[in-house]
Scaffold this motif. Structure first.
Motif, mmCIF file in Angstrom:
data_model
loop_
_atom_site.group_PDB
_atom_site.id
_atom_site.type_symbol
_atom_site.label_atom_id
_atom_site.label_comp_id
_atom_site.label_asym_id
_atom_site.label_seq_id
_atom_site.Cartn_x
_atom_site.Cartn_y
_atom_site.Cartn_z
ATOM 1 N N PRO A 112 9.442 40.486 -11.426
ATOM 2 C CA PRO A 112 9.912 39.222 -10.823
ATOM 3 C C PRO A 112 8.751 38.220 -10.722
ATOM 4 C CG PRO A 112 9.523 40.843 -9.123
ATOM 5 C CD PRO A 112 9.269 41.541 -10.432
ATOM 6 N N TRP A 113 8.395 37.601 -11.850
ATOM 7 C CA TRP A 113 7.200 36.758 -11.891
ATOM 8 C C TRP A 113 7.291 35.565 -10.948
ATOM 9 C CZ3 TRP A 113 3.252 39.167 -13.328
ATOM 10 C CH2 TRP A 113 3.276 40.085 -14.368
ATOM 11 N N ARG A 114 8.464 34.993 -10.784
ATOM 12 C CA ARG A 114 8.591 33.836 -9.887
ATOM 13 C C ARG A 114 8.308 34.253 -8.449
ATOM 14 N NH1 ARG A 114 7.498 29.091 -10.263
ATOM 15 N NH2 ARG A 114 8.524 29.077 -12.255
ATOM 16 N N GLY A 115 8.821 35.393 -8.028
ATOM 17 C CA GLY A 115 8.564 35.888 -6.678
ATOM 18 C C GLY A 115 7.104 36.250 -6.470
ATOM 19 N N ILE A 116 6.493 36.842 -7.485
ATOM 20 C CA ILE A 116 5.067 37.171 -7.391
ATOM 21 C C ILE A 116 4.246 35.901 -7.266
ATOM 22 C CG2 ILE A 116 3.127 38.142 -8.691
ATOM 23 C CD1 ILE A 116 5.113 40.208 -9.821
ATOM 24 N N ALA A 117 4.606 34.878 -8.030
ATOM 25 C CA ALA A 117 3.879 33.607 -7.965
ATOM 26 C C ALA A 117 4.026 32.960 -6.586
ATOM 27 C CB ALA A 117 4.379 32.658 -9.052
ATOM 28 N N LEU A 118 5.235 32.964 -6.045
ATOM 29 C CA LEU A 118 5.443 32.346 -4.725
ATOM 30 C C LEU A 118 4.716 33.114 -3.623
ATOM 31 C CD1 LEU A 118 9.210 31.368 -4.980
ATOM 32 C CD2 LEU A 118 7.234 29.852 -5.010
ATOM 33 N N ALA A 119 4.772 34.441 -3.680
ATOM 34 C CA ALA A 119 4.093 35.247 -2.664
ATOM 35 C C ALA A 119 2.578 35.078 -2.757
ATOM 36 C CB ALA A 119 4.474 36.711 -2.821
ATOM 37 N N SER A 120 2.043 35.056 -3.961
ATOM 38 C CA SER A 120 0.591 34.900 -4.095
ATOM 39 C C SER A 120 0.138 33.497 -3.695
ATOM 40 C CB SER A 120 0.147 35.227 -5.512
ATOM 41 O OG SER A 120 0.737 34.354 -6.439
ATOM 42 N N ALA A 121 0.969 32.489 -3.925
ATOM 43 C CA ALA A 121 0.625 31.138 -3.476
ATOM 44 C C ALA A 121 0.597 31.077 -1.952
ATOM 45 C CB ALA A 121 1.619 30.125 -4.027
ATOM 46 N N ALA A 122 1.554 31.729 -1.309
ATOM 47 C CA ALA A 122 1.571 31.753 0.160
ATOM 48 C C ALA A 122 0.354 32.486 0.710
ATOM 49 C CB ALA A 122 2.854 32.412 0.655
ATOM 50 N N VAL A 123 0.005 33.612 0.098
ATOM 51 C CA VAL A 123 -1.174 34.361 0.544
ATOM 52 C C VAL A 123 -2.436 33.534 0.339
ATOM 53 C CG1 VAL A 123 -2.611 36.375 0.023
ATOM 54 C CG2 VAL A 123 -0.153 36.638 0.234
ATOM 55 N N ALA A 124 -2.529 32.839 -0.783
ATOM 56 C CA ALA A 124 -3.705 32.007 -1.047
ATOM 57 C C ALA A 124 -3.822 30.885 -0.016
ATOM 58 C CB ALA A 124 -3.636 31.427 -2.456
ATOM 59 N N LEU A 125 -2.697 30.254 0.317
ATOM 60 C CA LEU A 125 -2.735 29.171 1.305
ATOM 61 C C LEU A 125 -3.120 29.677 2.697
ATOM 62 C CD1 LEU A 125 0.351 27.059 0.244
ATOM 63 C CD2 LEU A 125 -2.050 26.432 0.067
ATOM 64 N N PHE A 126 -2.518 30.794 3.121
ATOM 65 C CA PHE A 126 -2.842 31.338 4.437
ATOM 66 C C PHE A 126 -4.283 31.835 4.506
ATOM 67 C CE2 PHE A 126 1.834 31.792 5.106
ATOM 68 C CZ PHE A 126 1.894 31.014 6.251
ATOM 69 N N ALA A 127 -4.746 32.495 3.453
ATOM 70 C CA ALA A 127 -6.121 32.996 3.451
ATOM 71 C C ALA A 127 -7.113 31.843 3.485
ATOM 72 C CB ALA A 127 -6.365 33.875 2.226
ATOM 73 N N THR A 128 -6.820 30.779 2.755
ATOM 74 C CA THR A 128 -7.702 29.612 2.776
ATOM 75 C C THR A 128 -7.681 28.947 4.146
ATOM 76 O OG1 THR A 128 -7.277 29.300 0.421
ATOM 77 C CG2 THR A 128 -8.230 27.441 1.622
ATOM 78 N N ALA A 129 -6.514 28.869 4.762
ATOM 79 C CA ALA A 129 -6.422 28.278 6.105
ATOM 80 C C ALA A 129 -7.192 29.110 7.122
ATOM 81 C CB ALA A 129 -4.961 28.149 6.524
ATOM 82 N N PHE A 130 -7.069 30.425 7.052
ATOM 83 C CA PHE A 130 -7.823 31.282 7.970
ATOM 84 C C PHE A 130 -9.314 31.182 7.718
ATOM 85 C CE2 PHE A 130 -3.866 34.046 8.397
ATOM 86 C CZ PHE A 130 -3.551 33.498 9.629
ATOM 87 N N TRP A 131 -9.706 31.057 6.452
ATOM 88 C CA TRP A 131 -11.125 30.934 6.138
ATOM 89 C C TRP A 131 -11.677 29.609 6.670
ATOM 90 C CZ3 TRP A 131 -13.622 27.582 2.515
ATOM 91 C CH2 TRP A 131 -14.968 27.857 2.358
ATOM 92 N N LEU A 132 -10.901 28.531 6.498
ATOM 93 C CA LEU A 132 -11.351 27.239 7.014
ATOM 94 C C LEU A 132 -11.336 27.204 8.546
ATOM 95 C CD1 LEU A 132 -9.596 24.797 4.531
ATOM 96 C CD2 LEU A 132 -12.047 25.238 4.742
ATOM 97 N N GLY A 133 -10.395 27.893 9.160
ATOM 98 C CA GLY A 133 -10.326 27.933 10.615
ATOM 99 C C GLY A 133 -11.479 28.724 11.239
ATOM 100 N N GLY A 134 -12.005 29.683 10.516
ATOM 101 C CA GLY A 134 -13.090 30.499 11.046
ATOM 102 C C GLY A 134 -14.466 29.932 10.811
ATOM 103 N N ARG A 135 -14.566 28.824 10.130
ATOM 104 C CA ARG A 135 -15.880 28.242 9.819
ATOM 105 C C ARG A 135 -16.495 27.592 10.987
ATOM 106 N NH1 ARG A 135 -15.788 24.765 4.588
ATOM 107 N NH2 ARG A 135 -17.981 24.813 4.959
#
Length: 62
Positions: A39-62
């Motif tokens: 399910p490539w579309r689902g994998i793409a959407l899930a990985s985009a969400a993980v990338a956004l949340f991980a980046t937000a947490f990384w920026l929040g911890g700076r």
């Protein structure tokens, strides 16, 4: 923790790119009956969400 969240975000962004390329290849295949099972579309959407949340947490911890 900041380095690990940044690496998770980068890894998820790379996975998003791979999933989008694979989905593009699936949409442009020659044999229409050869659909595959990933399910490539689902994998793409899930990985985009993980990338956004991980980046937000990384920026929040700076």
């Amino acid at each position: 923790m900041q380095v690990s969240m940044l690496s998770v975000g980068i890894g998820a962004a790379i996975l998003f790119g791979v999933a989008e390329v694979a989905n593009w290849r699936r949409n442009n295949r020659r044999d229409v009956d050869n659909v595959g099972f990933m399910p490539w579309r689902g994998i793409a959407l899930a990985s985009a969400a993980v990338a956004l949340f991980a980046t937000a947490f990384w920026l929040g911890g700076r």
